[in-house]
Design a protein around this motif. Structure first.
Motif, PDB file in Angstrom:
ATOM      1  N   SER A 290      42.384 106.364  91.385  1.00 40.03           N
ATOM      2  CA  SER A 290      41.653 107.110  92.316  1.00 40.03           C
ATOM      3  C   SER A 290      40.741 106.311  93.100  1.00 40.03           C
ATOM      4  CB  SER A 290      41.019 108.238  91.862  1.00 40.03           C
ATOM      5  OG  SER A 290      41.829 109.170  91.048  1.00 40.03           O
ATOM      6  N   ILE A 291      40.013 105.241  92.432  1.00 37.44           N
ATOM      7  CA  ILE A 291      38.749 104.522  93.107  1.00 37.44           C
ATOM      8  C   ILE A 291      39.544 103.379  93.833  1.00 37.44           C
ATOM      9  CG2 ILE A 291      38.353 103.023  91.236  1.00 37.44           C
ATOM     10  CD1 ILE A 291      35.364 103.284  91.873  1.00 37.44           C
TER      11      ILE A 291
ATOM     12  N   GLU B 271      33.896 107.001  90.847  1.00 35.16           N
ATOM     13  CA  GLU B 271      34.733 107.971  90.629  1.00 35.16           C
ATOM     14  C   GLU B 271      34.529 108.577  89.267  1.00 35.16           C
ATOM     15  OE1 GLU B 271      37.740 110.502  92.373  1.00 35.16           O
ATOM     16  OE2 GLU B 271      37.066 108.308  93.159  1.00 35.16           O
TER      17      GLU B 271
ATOM     18  N   THR C  85      42.010 103.472  95.568  1.00 37.23           N
ATOM     19  CA  THR C  85      42.329 103.889  96.646  1.00 37.23           C
ATOM     20  C   THR C  85      41.587 104.559  97.674  1.00 37.23           C
ATOM     21  OG1 THR C  85      43.207 106.059  95.660  1.00 37.23           O
ATOM     22  CG2 THR C  85      44.890 104.361  95.840  1.00 37.23           C
ATOM     23  N   THR C  86      40.554 105.325  97.039  1.00 36.76           N
ATOM     24  CA  THR C  86      39.599 105.864  97.918  1.00 36.76           C
ATOM     25  C   THR C  86      38.569 104.944  98.213  1.00 36.76           C
ATOM     26  OG1 THR C  86      38.324 106.788  95.920  1.00 36.76           O
ATOM     27  CG2 THR C  86      40.263 108.073  96.891  1.00 36.76           C
ATOM     28  N   LYS C  87      38.324 103.825  97.491  1.00 42.13           N
ATOM     29  CA  LYS C  87      37.176 102.982  97.617  1.00 42.13           C
ATOM     30  C   LYS C  87      35.593 103.718  97.457  1.00 42.13           C
ATOM     31  CE  LYS C  87      40.235  99.955  98.745  1.00 42.13           C
ATOM     32  NZ  LYS C  87      40.630  98.926  97.901  1.00 42.13           N
ATOM     33  N   LYS C  88      35.735 104.997  96.951  1.00 38.61           N
ATOM     34  CA  LYS C  88      34.365 105.285  96.614  1.00 38.61           C
ATOM     35  C   LYS C  88      33.543 104.530  95.603  1.00 38.61           C
ATOM     36  CE  LYS C  88      36.003 110.174  96.313  1.00 38.61           C
ATOM     37  NZ  LYS C  88      35.968 111.424  95.590  1.00 38.61           N
TER      38      LYS C  88
END
Length: 491
Positions: free
Chosen positions: A378-379, A387, A381-384
């Protein structure tokens, strides 16, 4: 099962529980109403209590009855149980060395943590084909942590002494600036933040300490939480009077086991200083008492301290066993490069026993259903910045379920690299008693395996390899059954 063996095991478990509660025999006697001499005989394997006495001990010690009477031992005592249950004590001619079997059993009964740490280390060595000096030392430290449920009261007390001596406000997040002031003013440190970046070959090295001039060199890329932790470790070395130490972070070489152990002591001190046990325990109690899991409250607990998620999760492995009697847990750290299909398990700790998610052969694929890997995906791809997820993982092969909290963050030293930190709690009666939100339907439950090669889940949408090792194991069991039938038929 021999009657004497059952008595010894119950005595060992009772002594271990009493020690974890910081109770003397006198204190347990007052708490339970059972005589001190009677309790002493139980702990030494001389007597086995009747059910009503076990119920009293179970209630007063806050330990489930089934756990107390079970002959299944947790990781702290399992190797000792194997030793006592085996024939080795009968086969060794102990009398040639002037040793009585009863004396050896008394040694085991009176120092189970030390004996188990030794046995566990030997077992871990035997299980590794290419066991380096580094691996041996780290395995020894892990055994030491596990034998003590990863809680060290002496270090906790030293932190409290430091806080009082230097008037640290535990109610507020500790900052790097106040720790830097102590290092400079009290311990004569010189701190420089622009030297290491001149050397590309140093890679991810964050600090170098020059002992002769007490100069601490820092990489520019470290954030506030990392800087605070580094300063706290340096304070630990000085406040605890540790001279035999490592001089880089992360370390690149060591000369002795004491250096590795002292590095652990300093890291523990740093974590206990930055993440107050009292404050964190209050926050966890508030989270655990809710009927549904409050993600916002959990993330607030992480953000209330000037610490990385990894330091926060590490601190949980100290506090949960001690303050909440949640002793069956594991800690994992994975690293991952965005776009790749490789997940590296870089650090793990198992308390009470070896749990299902653990390091395996390097050519096996870890289960892609694990929340530890999902937050990494997830992180990346989202670059948060952070996560977070919580799941219940159901290991159908062994019938165990774990509540797992997992956080993923970016690696500040490597472009497109990420890491996840997870803590898994075995779901049993004790966890249901302590965590009121376990029935929360909002927490996703997933059937998982350990690795694809050993997984029995059919039609898995994220499987990376056939279950070759599982199939081989099933085939071997079938062969064993046929051989047994042939033995019965022709005997």
């Amino acid at each position: 099962m021999q009657e004497d063996y059952i008595k010894i095991i119950f005595g060992l478990k009772l002594k271990q529980i009493r020690a974890e509660k910081n109770l003397s025999l006198f204190g347990l006697s007052k708490l339970s109403g059972l005589s001190k001499s009677y309790l002493n005989e139980i702990e030494n394997g001389k007597k086995y209590p009747k059910p009503d006495k076990i119920s009293i001990l179970s209630e007063k010690l806050d330990v489930p009855y089934d756990q107390m009477v079970s002959l299944k031992l947790d990781k702290n005592l399992a190797p000792i149980g194997d030793l006592l249950q085996s024939k080795i004590l009968k086969e060794i001619p102990l009398d040639l060395f002037g040793i009585k079997e009863s004396t050896l059993i008394d040694i085991v009964a009176n120092a189970p943590a030390k004996v188990n740490a030794f046995i566990s280390t030997i077992i871990e060595i035997a299980q590794n084909y290419s066991f380096s000096r580094e691996s041996f030392f780290l395995a020894s430290v892990r055994s030491f942590q596990q034998a003590n449920n990863n809680y060290f009261d002496e270090l906790e007390q030293q932190v409290l002494k430091f806080v009082e001596a230097y008037q640290i406000d535990f109610k507020q997040p500790i900052t790097s600036s106040e720790l830097e002031e102590i290092l400079v003013e009290e311990y004569g440190y010189s701190i420089q933040s622009n030297e290491l970046d001149k050397y590309e070959a140093l890679g991810t090295l964050r600090t170098v300490f020059i002992p002769r001039t007490k100069t601490l060199l820092l990489a520019n890329a470290i954030d506030e939480a990392q800087r605070t932790f580094i300063y706290a470790k340096e304070i630990a070395y000085n406040f605890l009077n540790i001279s035999d130490r490592l001089y880089t972070f992360p370390w690149i070489k060591f000369d002795s086991f004491d250096q590795v152990l002292n590095n652990f002591y300093a890291s523990y001190f740093a974590g206990a200083l930055i993440l107050s046990k009292e404050k964190l325990s209050r926050q966890l109690t508030e989270i655990f008492e809710k009927k549904t899991f409050d993600t916002t409250l959990f993330l607030k607990a992480i953000n209330d301290f000037n610490a990385s998620p990894e330091s926060f999760y590490q601190r949980l492995t100290n506090i949960l066993p001690k303050e909440f009697n949640i002793q069956n847990l594991y800690f994992l750290r994975f690293t991952h490069e965005a776009g790749s299909d490789v997940y590296n398990l870089k650090k793990e700790l198992h308390l009470s026993h070896q749990h299902s998610p653990h390091a395996n052969e390097t050519n096996e694929f870890y289960c892609r259903r694990w929340v530890s890997l999902q937050v990494l995906n997830s992180i990346s791809t989202t670059k948060k910045e952070h996560e977070f997820a919580v799941q219940i993982l159901n290991y159908k092969s062994d019938g165990l379920k774990y509540l797992v909290f997992s956080s993923a963050t970016k690696d500040p030293f490597k472009e497109n690299h990420y890491r996840s930190i997870s803590i898994g709690l075995l779901i049993n009666k004790q966890l249901h008693r302590k965590l009121h939100f376990l029935a929360d339907e909002g927490i996703v439950t997933k059937d998982v395996g350990v690795t694809c090669q050993r997984c029995a889940i059919e039609n898995c949408e994220v499987r990376k390899s056939p279950a070759t090792l599982l199939e081989k194991s099933i085939k071997n069991k079938k062969i064993e059954q046929i051989v047994e039938e042939l033995n019965r038929k022709f005997s």
